[in-house]
Design a protein around this motif. Structure first.
Motif, PDB file in Angstrom:
ATOM      1  N   SER A 124       0.848  -1.186   0.000  1.00 38.94           N
ATOM      2  CA  SER A 124       0.000   0.000   0.000  1.00 38.94           C
ATOM      3  C   SER A 124       0.884   1.237   0.000  1.00 38.94           C
ATOM      4  O   SER A 124       2.089   1.159   0.287  1.00 38.94           O
ATOM      5  CB  SER A 124      -0.916   0.010   1.227  1.00 38.94           C
ATOM      6  N   THR A 125       0.272   2.372  -0.301  1.00 40.91           N
ATOM      7  CA  THR A 125       1.015   3.637  -0.262  1.00 40.91           C
ATOM      8  C   THR A 125       1.446   3.954   1.158  1.00 40.91           C
ATOM      9  O   THR A 125       2.531   4.504   1.379  1.00 40.91           O
ATOM     10  CB  THR A 125       0.122   4.776  -0.803  1.00 40.91           C
ATOM     11  N   ARG A 126       0.617   3.623   2.135  1.00 40.52           N
ATOM     12  CA  ARG A 126       0.922   3.898   3.544  1.00 40.52           C
ATOM     13  C   ARG A 126       1.363   2.633   4.264  1.00 40.52           C
ATOM     14  O   ARG A 126       0.814   1.544   4.036  1.00 40.52           O
ATOM     15  CB  ARG A 126      -0.300   4.466   4.253  1.00 40.52           C
ATOM     16  N   ASP A 127       2.319   2.805   5.181  1.00 38.23           N
ATOM     17  CA  ASP A 127       2.758   1.669   5.983  1.00 38.23           C
ATOM     18  C   ASP A 127       1.628   1.165   6.877  1.00 38.23           C
ATOM     19  O   ASP A 127       1.490  -0.036   7.120  1.00 38.23           O
ATOM     20  CB  ASP A 127       3.948   2.077   6.872  1.00 38.23           C
ATOM     21  N   SER A 128       0.786   2.075   7.365  1.00 37.02           N
ATOM     22  CA  SER A 128      -0.257   1.689   8.311  1.00 37.02           C
ATOM     23  C   SER A 128      -1.305   0.771   7.684  1.00 37.02           C
ATOM     24  O   SER A 128      -2.025   0.066   8.394  1.00 37.02           O
ATOM     25  CB  SER A 128      -0.950   2.943   8.864  1.00 37.02           C
ATOM     26  N   ASN A 129      -1.431   0.788   6.360  1.00 41.74           N
ATOM     27  CA  ASN A 129      -2.417  -0.062   5.693  1.00 41.74           C
ATOM     28  C   ASN A 129      -1.847  -1.406   5.255  1.00 41.74           C
ATOM     29  O   ASN A 129      -2.592  -2.269   4.799  1.00 41.74           O
ATOM     30  CB  ASN A 129      -2.975   0.655   4.469  1.00 41.74           C
ATOM     31  N   THR A 130      -0.514  -1.584   5.346  1.00 37.21           N
ATOM     32  CA  THR A 130       0.144  -2.798   4.856  1.00 37.21           C
ATOM     33  C   THR A 130       0.059  -3.887   5.917  1.00 37.21           C
ATOM     34  O   THR A 130       0.308  -3.654   7.111  1.00 37.21           O
ATOM     35  CB  THR A 130       1.608  -2.500   4.517  1.00 37.21           C
ATOM     36  N   GLY A 131      -0.331  -5.080   5.466  1.00 36.11           N
ATOM     37  CA  GLY A 131      -0.438  -6.220   6.371  1.00 36.11           C
ATOM     38  C   GLY A 131      -1.720  -6.249   7.181  1.00 36.11           C
ATOM     39  O   GLY A 131      -1.862  -7.081   8.072  1.00 36.11           O
ATOM     40  N   THR A 132      -2.654  -5.374   6.888  1.00 43.12           N
ATOM     41  CA  THR A 132      -3.929  -5.331   7.603  1.00 43.12           C
ATOM     42  C   THR A 132      -5.062  -5.635   6.633  1.00 43.12           C
ATOM     43  O   THR A 132      -4.867  -5.659   5.419  1.00 43.12           O
ATOM     44  CB  THR A 132      -4.148  -3.947   8.241  1.00 43.12           C
ATOM     45  N   VAL A 133      -6.257  -5.880   7.188  1.00 48.39           N
ATOM     46  CA  VAL A 133      -7.425  -6.142   6.340  1.00 48.39           C
ATOM     47  C   VAL A 133      -7.709  -4.884   5.521  1.00 48.39           C
ATOM     48  O   VAL A 133      -7.789  -3.779   6.071  1.00 48.39           O
ATOM     49  CB  VAL A 133      -8.655  -6.524   7.180  1.00 48.39           C
ATOM     50  N   ASN A 134      -7.854  -5.062   4.241  1.00 51.11           N
ATOM     51  CA  ASN A 134      -8.028  -3.922   3.345  1.00 51.11           C
ATOM     52  C   ASN A 134      -9.365  -3.227   3.589  1.00 51.11           C
ATOM     53  O   ASN A 134     -10.367  -3.859   3.918  1.00 51.11           O
ATOM     54  CB  ASN A 134      -7.959  -4.394   1.882  1.00 51.11           C
TER      55      ASN A 134
END
Length: 880
Positions: A124-134
């Motif tokens: 994802s563009t943001r680290d906070s969205n990576t590895g989490t439920v989309n």
């Protein structure tokens, strides 16, 4: 008698009133038809623009998702444990971000998600969205369409997390859109999803806001719930009406309901106001209907409007175009007022004339009889001079006028009654020195005639020049009794002589300026082309590259100065609305066809996906008609006029352009003919003012100059390519209509990489500069090159050298062997050598039946370095 007058008055009144009402009805019908046509056209153009925008975004995400790099990185990330720590630590994470960052920037997209089958964001563009439920997991229908292999663009919706607005501030419930496409492996299996976030305020809303009529017009989109999904033009007006809050905007916040003093969304009790009546447009569109209403209705602002609407099931949204009724029918109201005033004036005049005519009838009879008596006394003199083309004045010895003929009254605007009894001094303008009149009277009193030019003044104050001959009239005793003056108005003749002198002066200036500008542009074109080639060989940001860029900028400024010399009389461009060039050309074809005999034909080859351009349609029509009729005149024995359109990208490296042009996207129009063609000397001068190859009296020499001026005014470009005995091609480049200049500049860069090779290529072109540029481009790509400047020289090189893989040749060259002849000879003698031809002419010219197979693969000048590289590689890789 009185009854007859009354009847005549009544009949006249009825006739005038009926004619006025009939005229008003016709005007009303025309205005209503015009308003309806404008609304419908604006709606259709905007609808098509939205579809083109959607296609563009789906193409972007689909092309990105299908790229080998994205597929490979997705496969690598799928093998990585689905935790934020592992995914962020993976080298594939940064690689996929670096890969997608220029795509997001060039298309003004706000971010991306690479989604695994379990809805975990692999990247994802943001680290906070990576590895989490989309976040898109809350939209299962959207994701399901993507997993089924479909590329989509969603409708605007409110984000469930704060997003950055245009100024970078995180804003809750910010409107957002998504475009997405499946990522497929080598077995065509969907392994992941690629989605990109769109800010609807940047593109979607701007497409709609360009579709407006007048100052109050607006085009907007709405969803199946009747909620605006594009920004209203009237946010401030909606806030003043308390329909929106102070910090709200209209997108996704306004329902298409007839407003009251309270908000459209909530009633005074805080509950949604579902029971309010929708607007007439919304009531129709939300049932899936399209319509148009010229009877005013209240829109969501509470303003009386007229409009057209349609529900588009393919896009899943409705579109409406509206205009304030007051503005739409302002012309009709003005026409009604004017017609009422005019009718009243006519009726008043009619009454006055009829009533006054009877009382004046007897007086008029007496006046006519008096005039006839006076005319009899002057009959002998009048017969001699009444029809004279010169003015005749007779005075007494003191200079008092006794007679003037009709031509005198026509020239001076003084009637005979006004002139008789006055002195000719009433005509003096003050421009003639007193010494001239003193000499005149000295000659006349001595019994001699006087001749000369005089600058006089008419009754209305207008000055004019006349040539006068004044002589004394003597009786049988030799005594002077009167003076007679015979004068001729020579004002127009003097003006014609002055215009001729100015024309000769302008011709000299144009000749001098054109010659200087042409020579400088040729030199600067070679300088700029070679600087481009050298620049590509240097390290970016090096000292040498900066110095070369300074030299290149100076050369380009020199080209700008020479162009200004040719364009010093042109006006500044004006803003126009985007138009469809193909539509204009369709109308021009019908008009031009009527002026062609059966020996001539006009053919259109128009691109289906042609971009819009912002120009004056009338200027374009004039330009195409001018070029088409010039083409007709160049084909004395008949022939073909070919008009083509296509989308093209021009930049500083485009080969064959010897003048500076602002890089960007352009709509190209080519007008070709199979006529007699022009020499290089003639084609170099065709855009100069007053230059013409036509016979005297059959052309002003301004036509192509005006076409050139039009193209310059809208920051476009025009070029001419011609060969004697073959034909001529004019190419007009019109700037593409863009939402913003920055976006336009970003799109100029061609993302395709130039293929390389190690083969040997023989370059054949009689223009040494173009041959040198092609040589440098191909050499930089790894090819071994040889150059020739004629077909005969090329054959000699082929006979004495082995290992040549491809001949890249110009079509038209001096000598007995042109490009087609060279291609035929090469294919017969050396069947293993491939051939690629290039020309300034279109591939549809069909110069000969034998050359038809080569024309189908013709590389049209001017070409870019990337186009040359791709076509050379394609030709070398062809089988057979």
């Amino acid at each position: 008698m009185r009854r007859g007058i009354v009847a005549f008055l009544v009949a006249g009144t009825v006739a005038i009133a009926s004619a006025s009402w009939w005229s008003f009805s016709l005007v009303k019908k025309e205005i209503e038809t015009s308003v309806a046509g404008s609304l419908q056209t604006t709606l259709e153009i905007t609808q098509q623009a939205l579809k083109s925008w959607i296609e563009e975004n789906t193409h972007t995400v689909n092309a990105t998702a299908n790229s080998p790099q994205v597929i490979h990185l997705a496969e690598q990330l799928l093998k990585t444990p689905r935790t934020p720590q592992h995914l962020l630590a993976s080298s594939s994470q940064e690689r996929v971000r670096n890969l997608l960052r220029p795509v997001l920037a060039s298309h003004e997209l706000r971010g991306f998600f690479l989604i695994a089958p379990d809805n975990i964001s692999l990247a994802s563009t943001r680290d906070s969205n990576t590895g989490t439920v989309n976040l898109l997991a809350k939209q299962p229908r959207l994701l399901q369409e993507l997993w089924n292999g479909k590329s989509i663009v969603s409708r605007p919706q409110q984000s469930d997390v704060p997003l950055e607005d245009a100024s970078g501030v995180l804003t809750p419930k910010y409107p957002t859109m998504f475009t997405g496409a499946p990522v497929k492996n080598a077995r065509n299996q969907v392994i992941a999803l690629l989605t990109m976030r769109i800010d609807p305020k940047l593109d979607f809303t701007k497409v709609l806001q360009r579709g407006r009529i007048g100052a109050s017009g607006e085009t907007y989109a709405f969803n199946k719930d009747g909620v605006l999904i594009s920004n209203s033009r009237f946010d401030e007006q909606l806030k003043k009406a308390e329909i929106l809050g102070p910090t709200e905007n209209s997108i996704l916040n306004v329902r298409l309901l007839v407003p009251t003093k309270i908000s459209l969304q909530k009633s005074s009790t805080g509950k949604a106001e579902r029971s309010k009546l929708p607007t007439r447009m919304a009531a129709s569109a939300l049932t899936g209907k399209s319509g148009i209403s010229l009877q005013s209705y209240l829109d969501y602002r509470g303003v009386n409007v007229v409009g057209a609407w349609a529900w588009d099931p393919e896009m899943g949204m409705g579109l409406a175009t509206e205009q304030d009724a007051d503005e739409a029918f302002r012309a009709l109201r003005s026409t009604g007022y004017i017609l009422a005033i005019f009718t009243s004036f006519i009726l008043s005049g009619f009454f006055a004339i009829v009533l006054f005519s009877e009382s004046q009838r007897k007086k008029l009879v007496k006046e006519i009889e008096g005039r006839k008596a006076s005319e009899k006394s002057l009959q002998k003199l009048s017969i001699a001079v009444d029809q004279s083309p010169a003015s005749v004045v007779i005075t007494d010895l003191e200079g008092s006028i006794e007679y003037v003929n009709p031509m005198f009254s026509k020239v001076t605007e003084y009637s005979s009654s006004e002139a008789i009894g006055n002195n000719p001094r009433i005509l003096q303008s003050g421009k003639i020195p007193p010494e001239t009149y003193e000499d005149m009277w000295a000659q006349l009193t001595a019994g001699r005639p006087w001749s000369g030019e005089l600058i006089n003044k008419k009754k209305g104050g207008e000055e004019y020049t006349e040539f006068a001959t004044i002589a004394p009239i003597v009786n049988e005793y030799g005594v002077t009794t009167n003076y007679v003056a015979v004068t001729e108005d020579i004002t127009e003749r003097k003006a014609t002589e002055e215009a001729l002198r100015r024309s000769q002066k302008m011709d000299a200036i144009g000749e001098l300026t054109g010659g200087l500008a042409h020579d400088f542009n040729n030199l600067l074109g070679i300088i700029v082309g070679n600087l481009d080639l050298v620049t590509r060989k240097l390290e970016p940001g090096s000292r040498q590259q900066e110095q070369l860029e300074s030299a290149q900028n100076a050369a380009l400024r020199g080209a700008e100065i020479t162009r200004r010399l040719l364009n010093f009389s042109r006006q500044s461009p004006q803003a126009h609305s985007p138009i469809d060039v193909n539509g204009i050309l369709g109308g021009v074809e019908k008009l031009v066809s009527k002026s062609l005999t059966s020996a001539f034909s006009i053919e259109l080859s128009l691109s289906d996906d042609l971009w819009m351009t912002e120009i004056d349609p009338g200027d374009l029509e004039d330009a195409i008609i001018n070029l088409s009729l010039n083409a007709r005149d160049a084909m004395q024995s008949g022939g073909r006029v070919i008009i083509e359109t296509r989308n093209t990208i021009l930049d500083k490296s485009t080969a064959g352009l010897k003048t500076e042009i602002e890089p960007g996207d352009f709509v190209e129009i080519a007008v070709s003919d199979t006529g007699s063609g022009m020499s290089k000397e003639v084609s170099d001068k065709v855009f100069e003012p007053f230059f013409s190859t036509k016979e005297k009296g059959k052309g002003t020499g301004l036509g192509l100059s005006m076409v050139h001026g039009f193209v310059q005014r809208i920051n476009g470009h025009i070029s001419v390519y011609s060969e004697e005995g073959i034909g001529t091609t004019f190419r007009i480049y019109l700037p593409r209509a863009q939402a913003g200049s920055e976006r336009s500049k970003q799109k100029v860069e061609d993302t395709r990489s130039a293929p390389v090779g190690t083969e040997t290529i023989l370059i054949v072109d009689d223009e040494k500069e173009l041959a040198t540029i092609a040589d440098s481009i191909l050499s930089d790509l790894g090819y071994t090159t040889r150059c020739a400047n004629s077909g005969d020289e090329a054959l000699e090189i082929l006979e004495n050298n082995d290992g040549i893989d491809l001949v890249f040749s110009d079509v038209v060259m001096p000598g007995f062997m042109g490009g087609f002849d060279l291609a035929e000879a090469t294919s017969i003698r050396y069947p293993g050598i491939k051939v690629l031809l290039t020309s300034g002419f279109t591939g549809k010219m069909k110069i000969s039946e034998a050359s038809k197979k080569w024309e189908e693969k013709l590389l049209v000048k001017p070409y870019r370095d990337i186009e040359l590289a791709l076509r050379v590689r394609q030709t070398l890789d062809e089988k057979g």
